[in-house]
Design an enzyme around this catalytic site. Structure first.
Site, PDB file in Angstrom:
ATOM      1  N   PHE A 493      13.517  -9.358  -6.106  1.00 57.07           N
ATOM      2  CA  PHE A 493      12.358  -8.547  -5.915  1.00 57.07           C
ATOM      3  C   PHE A 493      11.955  -7.619  -4.777  1.00 57.07           C
ATOM      4  O   PHE A 493      12.803  -8.081  -3.392  1.00 57.07           O
ATOM      5  CB  PHE A 493      10.815  -9.942  -5.916  1.00 57.07           C
ATOM      6  CG  PHE A 493      10.729 -10.324  -5.081  1.00 57.07           C
ATOM      7  CD1 PHE A 493      10.060 -10.394  -3.463  1.00 57.07           C
ATOM      8  CD2 PHE A 493      11.499 -11.719  -4.829  1.00 57.07           C
ATOM      9  CE1 PHE A 493       9.411 -10.795  -3.004  1.00 57.07           C
ATOM     10  CE2 PHE A 493      11.329 -12.085  -3.279  1.00 57.07           C
ATOM     11  CZ  PHE A 493      10.323 -11.774  -2.676  1.00 57.07           C
ATOM     12  N   GLU A 495       8.710  -6.617  -1.797  1.00 58.42           N
ATOM     13  CA  GLU A 495       7.600  -6.891  -1.601  1.00 58.42           C
ATOM     14  C   GLU A 495       6.889  -5.836  -0.871  1.00 58.42           C
ATOM     15  O   GLU A 495       7.357  -5.235  -0.209  1.00 58.42           O
ATOM     16  CB  GLU A 495       6.778  -7.877  -0.069  1.00 58.42           C
ATOM     17  CG  GLU A 495       5.779  -7.879   0.066  1.00 58.42           C
ATOM     18  CD  GLU A 495       5.855  -9.088   1.494  1.00 58.42           C
ATOM     19  OE1 GLU A 495       4.922  -9.439   1.352  1.00 58.42           O
ATOM     20  OE2 GLU A 495       7.032  -9.387   1.806  1.00 58.42           O
ATOM     21  N   ILE A 496       5.598  -5.182  -1.379  1.00 64.47           N
ATOM     22  CA  ILE A 496       4.916  -4.077  -0.637  1.00 64.47           C
ATOM     23  C   ILE A 496       4.163  -4.554   0.176  1.00 64.47           C
ATOM     24  O   ILE A 496       3.273  -5.441  -0.128  1.00 64.47           O
ATOM     25  CB  ILE A 496       3.877  -3.674  -2.146  1.00 64.47           C
ATOM     26  CG1 ILE A 496       4.976  -2.841  -2.779  1.00 64.47           C
ATOM     27  CG2 ILE A 496       3.503  -1.824  -1.509  1.00 64.47           C
ATOM     28  CD1 ILE A 496       4.636  -2.602  -4.170  1.00 64.47           C
ATOM     29  N   VAL A 497       4.590  -3.798   1.480  1.00 66.63           N
ATOM     30  CA  VAL A 497       3.297  -4.814   2.853  1.00 66.63           C
ATOM     31  C   VAL A 497       2.571  -4.121   2.573  1.00 66.63           C
ATOM     32  O   VAL A 497       1.486  -4.387   3.155  1.00 66.63           O
ATOM     33  CB  VAL A 497       4.630  -4.709   4.000  1.00 66.63           C
ATOM     34  CG1 VAL A 497       2.938  -4.839   5.134  1.00 66.63           C
ATOM     35  CG2 VAL A 497       6.157  -5.356   3.515  1.00 66.63           C
ATOM     36  N   ALA A 500      -0.798   3.131   1.789  1.00 68.98           N
ATOM     37  CA  ALA A 500      -1.632   4.150   2.216  1.00 68.98           C
ATOM     38  C   ALA A 500      -1.615   5.780   2.066  1.00 68.98           C
ATOM     39  O   ALA A 500      -0.486   6.094   2.047  1.00 68.98           O
ATOM     40  CB  ALA A 500      -2.037   3.832   3.557  1.00 68.98           C
ATOM     41  N   GLN A 506      -6.737  12.397  -0.623  1.00 68.34           N
ATOM     42  CA  GLN A 506      -6.711  11.618  -1.438  1.00 68.34           C
ATOM     43  C   GLN A 506      -7.481  12.563  -2.605  1.00 68.34           C
ATOM     44  O   GLN A 506      -7.560  13.445  -3.147  1.00 68.34           O
ATOM     45  CB  GLN A 506      -7.286   9.827  -1.093  1.00 68.34           C
ATOM     46  CG  GLN A 506      -6.958   9.257  -0.290  1.00 68.34           C
ATOM     47  CD  GLN A 506      -7.756   8.033  -0.310  1.00 68.34           C
ATOM     48  OE1 GLN A 506      -9.112   7.632  -0.238  1.00 68.34           O
ATOM     49  NE2 GLN A 506      -7.690   7.578   1.265  1.00 68.34           N
ATOM     50  N   VAL A 507      -7.663  11.185  -3.949  1.00 64.30           N
ATOM     51  CA  VAL A 507      -7.777  11.878  -5.234  1.00 64.30           C
ATOM     52  C   VAL A 507      -7.304  12.872  -6.103  1.00 64.30           C
ATOM     53  O   VAL A 507      -7.449  14.261  -6.559  1.00 64.30           O
ATOM     54  CB  VAL A 507      -9.718  12.260  -5.225  1.00 64.30           C
ATOM     55  CG1 VAL A 507      -9.569  11.851  -7.162  1.00 64.30           C
ATOM     56  CG2 VAL A 507      -9.972  11.254  -4.186  1.00 64.30           C
ATOM     57  N   TYR A 510      -1.962  12.085  -5.388  1.00 66.09           N
ATOM     58  CA  TYR A 510      -0.654  11.079  -5.001  1.00 66.09           C
ATOM     59  C   TYR A 510      -0.221   9.511  -4.925  1.00 66.09           C
ATOM     60  O   TYR A 510       1.050   9.163  -4.990  1.00 66.09           O
ATOM     61  CB  TYR A 510      -0.691  12.068  -3.715  1.00 66.09           C
ATOM     62  CG  TYR A 510      -0.844  13.269  -3.514  1.00 66.09           C
ATOM     63  CD1 TYR A 510      -0.164  13.708  -3.815  1.00 66.09           C
ATOM     64  CD2 TYR A 510      -1.831  13.214  -1.840  1.00 66.09           C
ATOM     65  CE1 TYR A 510      -0.660  15.453  -3.598  1.00 66.09           C
ATOM     66  CE2 TYR A 510      -1.900  15.138  -2.186  1.00 66.09           C
ATOM     67  CZ  TYR A 510      -1.378  15.812  -2.349  1.00 66.09           C
ATOM     68  OH  TYR A 510      -1.162  16.709  -2.841  1.00 66.09           O
ATOM     69  N   GLY A 511      -0.637   9.065  -4.549  1.00 66.55           N
ATOM     70  CA  GLY A 511      -0.959   7.416  -4.798  1.00 66.55           C
ATOM     71  C   GLY A 511      -0.499   7.202  -5.917  1.00 66.55           C
ATOM     72  O   GLY A 511       0.925   6.477  -6.046  1.00 66.55           O
ATOM     73  N   LEU A 531       5.731  -7.403  -5.898  1.00 67.50           N
ATOM     74  CA  LEU A 531       4.724  -8.529  -5.471  1.00 67.50           C
ATOM     75  C   LEU A 531       4.517  -8.210  -4.644  1.00 67.50           C
ATOM     76  O   LEU A 531       4.442  -7.081  -3.490  1.00 67.50           O
ATOM     77  CB  LEU A 531       5.760  -9.920  -5.189  1.00 67.50           C
ATOM     78  CG  LEU A 531       5.810 -10.266  -6.158  1.00 67.50           C
ATOM     79  CD1 LEU A 531       6.508 -11.730  -5.410  1.00 67.50           C
ATOM     80  CD2 LEU A 531       4.482 -11.364  -6.787  1.00 67.50           C
ATOM     81  N   ILE A 562       7.837 -14.254   1.235  1.00 71.09           N
ATOM     82  CA  ILE A 562       6.912 -13.685   1.846  1.00 71.09           C
ATOM     83  C   ILE A 562       5.819 -14.245   2.122  1.00 71.09           C
ATOM     84  O   ILE A 562       5.334 -15.948   2.100  1.00 71.09           O
ATOM     85  CB  ILE A 562       6.619 -12.738   0.534  1.00 71.09           C
ATOM     86  CG1 ILE A 562       5.552 -13.647  -0.673  1.00 71.09           C
ATOM     87  CG2 ILE A 562       7.804 -11.405  -0.607  1.00 71.09           C
ATOM     88  CD1 ILE A 562       5.043 -12.666  -1.862  1.00 71.09           C
ATOM     89  N   TYR A 565      -1.269 -14.313   2.816  1.00 73.29           N
ATOM     90  CA  TYR A 565      -2.544 -13.893   3.077  1.00 73.29           C
ATOM     91  C   TYR A 565      -3.685 -14.262   2.953  1.00 73.29           C
ATOM     92  O   TYR A 565      -4.367 -14.360   1.958  1.00 73.29           O
ATOM     93  CB  TYR A 565      -2.164 -12.042   3.258  1.00 73.29           C
ATOM     94  CG  TYR A 565      -0.767 -11.222   3.730  1.00 73.29           C
ATOM     95  CD1 TYR A 565      -1.482 -10.791   5.496  1.00 73.29           C
ATOM     96  CD2 TYR A 565      -0.276 -10.989   3.270  1.00 73.29           C
ATOM     97  CE1 TYR A 565      -0.033 -10.386   5.892  1.00 73.29           C
ATOM     98  CE2 TYR A 565       1.074 -10.817   3.294  1.00 73.29           C
ATOM     99  CZ  TYR A 565       1.229 -10.014   4.975  1.00 73.29           C
ATOM    100  OH  TYR A 565       2.400  -9.763   5.585  1.00 73.29           O
TER     101      TYR A 565
END
Length: 762
Positions: A493, A495-497, A500, A506-507, A510-511, A531, A562, A565
């Site tokens: 797997f 891990e996406i930390v 941004a 934005q909009v 791109y994301g 994850l 991981i 948080y």
């Protein structure tokens, strides 16, 4: 699995404990153990497939024949025991070096090497299962399959089961066909809603039968004759080899039990499976959604009783290969909706051995969905439609699918070289380009600006940590967004930390496009799980990207790798290796346009314009709806009004009259000998957990107060409250309890009294 002390399931689920897997979960939660070990097997294969090429060859050497002339050594082994890592120059017991065992593999493709490695993992699992198994019958099957796989690795061929076991399907008609025939034969007279319930129960039974473990021949207590014992042993061996083991060992072809077996196996194990299914349903009923729980606990026992009679009947038509169902609208609906379906699958609320099933079933158990009802669309028509929708002047009426894919503009910019994507990172062992360092510094500013609550030192630590990588979104040679991640290859797997995109960009999709690039990148690396810990503001974004709060991975795989948080939600995304995610949205939008064009062509063929209504010009103030021209050709039908003896059953009758009639029924119910558990609300002090399970309580005292207040303006409100009393009782209490039996008896009495007064139309 109660009553099955040495089941084959126990063997398989404990397999990985000697092959670098975490231990199985302790009883009583065996579902977690089963799912955990399935996940561990998949993760272990992913880990082995991610080895460097030379490490893969070292792994295969143990199972590969020495290529030196006249040498009969069937696998590299050290002359003496040592913990040192093997080298290609190390000598084998056959006195030839390790390279001699893998030289013939040097020219093989990566695909061929990976196929052999999958078999190696299956061999190791099979060996461990065999060592742990005490039942000699099952151990012999494991030995055969172990030998078959080892031989297949040596010869580099696909494993083929010996001909003496036969080839699926073994019986006709199949169990699936017989159960389908049963539903059509016994329930075609029911209303559409009731028939749908029976159809759903059939699907649940077929799914359970496909995933259940059957008793070994020596443990099967229902066999009474030697002939039956021989027959069952043969059927069990076939089931174990073709259905059970391939669910865990994908080197062997998997078959659904209900598709390849028929009357013989079903009659041999039905009573055993039936008891265990109901035991498991009752045990885990609190995990089921309320509607499904009521359906199963109320209707499934009766369904199984009727099915039992047909299974063991010598002249039941459900086993007739030429079975012709009675005329019914349900059959036509089934044909139209399932024209090309050959199997019956359970939805995500289904069960696995009676326990709640998540979506991490083995790949081999997921049956491919057949083509839909557009299967009969000719290639010429499809080509014509594609030419039409590709025409820039294409327009058909109001464009209900006018929206474009959310990342379409981003993909267009990428094609025009306006934006680029690069996977970058720091390194302590290799030179890092100046451009990479400048991009990392730029990303540091982007992320710290977009995530102001995250300490800048924390952002810097991960961006410049050599163990982390970042997918950078570059525009005009400047980073405008990125996804920082860390991959754990041995655990399968990433891990996406953090993720941004600068606010001014934005909009624009791109994301989404950036995440799709990251998914394709990991699929190429054979990492199929993401994850991430998402704060409240980010949960919506990740959900749109296919992440879920329902974690499908076994906790032992990621726990300790991981960091947790506080105030964030752990989310999981499982990737499908068959999907190219950067093209996915475009394909879906194209399919929408094709469907739209098909709908338009269909409407053109059936549309008809009628003359407007002229009655009102002649002084008519109203007309019946059914007299409107063309209305009968639509799906509209006048609402049926039930009557009994000329008395109207709908809610237009006088409220006082209705109240008096309902009072008669309520008093009769309260005076019944089985009404005592329901006369007063349940006391929370005596039954502390009752209101944790029952969200909408009801009792006869409350109904009396509502009747006095003239709350029951319709009989349906009255019936709903009374039925809620009985439903709540059945949900909270087991069938063997006195309360459950009182509810059954009082329900029957209530319906009888309602019918006597002409108030019941169900």
């Amino acid at each position: 699995m109660s009553g099955l002390e040495k089941s084959s399931q126990v063997s398989i689920t404990t397999t990985m404990q000697s092959t670098e897997a975490p231990p199985a979960a302790p009883k009583p939660d065996q579902q977690a153990s089963r799912q955990a070990n399935l996940q561990v097997i998949r993760q272990r294969k992913q880990m082995v497939l991610s080895f460097p090429h030379n490490k893969k060859l070292l792994k295969l050497a143990t199972y590969s024949k020495c290529q030196e002339q006249a040498c009969s050594c069937a696998g590299w082994k050290r002359p003496e025991v040592t913990t040192a890592s093997p080298l290609f120059t190390d000598v084998c017991r056959c006195e030839h070096i390790l390279e001699s065992h893998v030289s013939h593999l040097r020219s093989k493709s990566e695909e061929d090497i990976n196929k052999l490695l999958r078999m190696v993992v299956d061999v190791e699992n099979m060996y461990t299962a065999k060592k742990r198994e005490d039942n000699d019958e099952i151990k012999n099957i494991y030995t055969y399959l172990f030998t078959l796989l080892v031989k297949s690795i040596l010869t580099m061929e696909t494993p083929v089961i010996q001909a003496t076991l036969g080839e699926p399907p073994f019986e006709k008609p199949s169990i699936h066909n017989a159960v389908t025939n049963f539903v059509l034969y016994k329930f075609s007279h029911l209303s559409q809603q009731e028939w749908n319930t029976m159809h759903e129960l059939a699907k649940i039974f077929l799914h359970c039968f496909n995933t259940w473990d059957f008793p070994a021949p020596s443990n099967q207590k229902q066999i009474v004759s030697q002939e039956e014992a021989v027959t069952y042993k043969k059927a069990y061996t076939r089931w174990f080899v073709f259905c059970h083991i391939p669910a865990f060992c994908d080197s062997l072809q998997y078959y659904d039990t209900t598709m390849v077996f028929g009357k013989i196996l079903l009659r041999a194990v039905f009573k055993y499976v039936r008891k265990q299914i109901m035991d498991q349903f009752h045990q885990f009923r609190e995990r089921m959604p309320v509607e499904r729980r009521v359906m199963i606990l109320n209707h499934f026992p009766s369904f199984l009783n009727v099915l039992d009679n047909e299974i063991y009947s010598n002249n039941s038509p459900i086993w007739d290969p030429e079975f012709k169902p009675p005329p019914s609208i349900h059959i036509q609906t089934l044909i139209e909706n399932n024209k090309s379906k050959k199997t019956c699958a359970i939805d995500k609320d289904g069960f696995n051995n009676g326990r709640i099933l998540d979506n991490t079933t083995p790949r081999s158990k997921r049956r491919k969905a057949n083509d839909d009802d557009f299967d009969n669309l000719s290639e010429e028509n499809l080509a014509e439609i594609i030419l039409t929708i590709d025409n820039p002047n294409y327009m058909i009426g109001p464009d209900v699918f006018a929206e474009e894919a959310p990342d379409e503009s981003a993909k267009l910019e990428e094609r025009n070289k306006i934006i680029e994507f690069h996977v970058i990172g720091n390194s302590l062992t290799e030179p890092v380009s100046k451009q990479t360092m400048l991009w990392l510094i730029g990303l540091q500013n982007v992320v710290s600006h977009q995530l102001p609550n995250m300490p800048k030192e924390y952002i810097t630590q991960f961006l410049f940590d050599p163990k982390h990588r970042t997918l950078a979104l570059i525009k005009n040679n400047q980073p405008i967004g990125g996804i920082c991640f860390r991959t754990f290859p041995t655990q399968g797997f990433t891990e996406i930390v953090f993720c941004a995109v600068t606010s001014s960009e934005q909009v624009k999709g791109y994301g989404t496009h950036m995440m799709n690039h990251l998914k394709d990148f990991h699929i190429r690396k054979n990492i199929l799980n993401f994850l991430t810990f998402a704060d409240d503001l980010a949960i919506g974004y990740f959900e749109k990207q296919g992440f879920s709060k329902d974690i499908k991975m076994f906790r032992g795989i990621y726990h300790g790798y991981i960091k947790d948080y506080e105030g964030a939600t752990l989310m999981h995304c499982e990737l499908n290796p068959k999907i190219i995610y950067t093209k996915f949205t475009s394909i879906v939008m194209r399919q929408k346009k094709i469907v739209k064009h098909l709908l338009y062509k269909q409407q053109q063929g059936i549309s008809k314009v009628y003359q407007g209504l002229t009655f009102f010009k002649e002084g008519v103030k109203s007309i019946p709806i059914e007299s409107i021209p063309g209305i009968s050709e639509t799906t509209w039908r006048p609402a049926a009004r039930a009557t009994r003896g000329g008395q109207q059953m709908e809610e237009s009758q006088d409220i006082d009259t209705l109240t008096n009639m309902l009072k008669i029924v309520l008093n009769a119910v309260k005076n019944h000998e089985d009404s005592w558990p329901f006369k007063l609300p349940v006391d929370k002090n005596r039954v502390p957990d009752y209101y944790d399970h029952i969200k909408y309580p009801m009792d006869l005292k409350t109904m009396t107060e509502r009747l006095k207040a003239k709350y029951y303006v319709t009989r349906r409100l009255f019936v709903a409250d009374m039925m809620r009393i009985f439903t709540n009782c059945k949900i909270y209490n087991s069938p063997e309890t006195e309360y459950y039996q009182c509810a059954m008896h009082l329900n029957h009495y209530f319906q009888t009294k309602m019918k006597e007064l002409g108030l019941w139309d169900k």
